[in-house]
Design a protein around this motif. Sequence first.
Motif, short mmCIF file in Angstrom:
data_model
loop_
_atom_site.label_atom_id
_atom_site.label_comp_id
_atom_site.label_asym_id
_atom_site.label_seq_id
_atom_site.Cartn_x
_atom_site.Cartn_y
_atom_site.Cartn_z
N LEU A 110 -34.26 -65.31 3.45
CA LEU A 110 -34.04 -64.19 2.68
C LEU A 110 -34.56 -64.46 1.46
N GLY A 111 -35.17 -65.51 1.07
CA GLY A 111 -35.73 -65.57 -0.09
C GLY A 111 -35.93 -67.08 -0.67
N VAL A 112 -36.72 -67.24 -1.63
CA VAL A 112 -36.87 -68.71 -2.44
C VAL A 112 -36.87 -68.29 -3.72
N LEU A 113 -35.58 -69.11 -4.19
CA LEU A 113 -34.77 -68.99 -5.69
C LEU A 113 -35.75 -69.77 -6.67
N SER A 166 -32.21 -69.15 -17.65
CA SER A 166 -31.36 -68.34 -18.08
C SER A 166 -30.13 -68.45 -17.08
N GLY A 167 -30.36 -68.86 -16.10
CA GLY A 167 -29.48 -69.05 -14.87
C GLY A 167 -28.92 -67.53 -14.54
N ASP A 168 -29.54 -66.56 -14.70
CA ASP A 168 -29.11 -65.09 -14.78
C ASP A 168 -29.33 -64.78 -13.20
N PRO A 169 -28.42 -64.58 -12.25
CA PRO A 169 -28.45 -64.17 -10.87
C PRO A 169 -29.20 -62.85 -10.64
N ASN A 224 -36.34 -62.03 -6.04
CA ASN A 224 -36.90 -62.95 -5.33
C ASN A 224 -36.21 -62.69 -3.51
N LEU A 225 -35.41 -61.65 -3.76
CA LEU A 225 -34.63 -61.86 -2.26
C LEU A 225 -35.06 -60.38 -1.29
#
Length: 230
Positions: free
Chosen positions: A204-207, A212-215, A221-222
């Motif tokens: 589904l993606g590479v984070l 910031s740690g902001d989702p 990236n998803l």
Amino acid sequence: MAKHTYFVTGTDTGVGKTMASAAILEAAKAAGKRTLGMKPIASGCDQTPDGLRNEDALALQKAMTESLAYDLINPVTLEPAIAPHVAAAQAGKTITAQRLIGFCRGLQMRPADLMLVEGAGGWRVPLNDRETFAAVPRELEMPVILVVALKLGSINHAMLTAEAIRADGLRIAGWVANRPEQEPMSCERETLEYLLNHLGAPCLGVLPWVASGDPAELAVNLELQPLFEN
């Protein structure tokens, strides 16, 4: 009822399950989807004027679109930041899979396009002397989203976890790779290539690591289409 419900697990504790879950919720929100999220049991809760609160559950509450009371998102709160079955024993509480299943079913009755249920620790984390958390998604027949931390040992951890999930009769709907440190692991590209070729589920993606740690920053990236195809 929630149209698509997934159980989010990780290859270990501290691999970024909450960050990945919140990023998925943010990405779905950006796509115009109605979302719900819950963490049925959380250890490592802080005392607040409103009662025990867990930062992971609060992150899910912030990322989802629907407004829910905290107790619906995190119905079982435990203060010590230790394994849930140990924290529960110290608090004089008993955790059972059926109790957590009831909480999940209750939230599933609410309308949403996507609902995420975040586990605790890894796939085989105990709830008590007889049951592991895996009993919850197994009973509810929830497809699984696997979060893989990109660090030394990730291939072995990912493959063993995927094997255990499938042995329990559940489908891996997708997996998310998460970079837990600012510096990428050695041979990150080769690790990702192996997992892409061998995990047998869509990535589904590479984070990336973000300061910031902001989702919401990670959500771009998803690719969530696989979650809405079935």
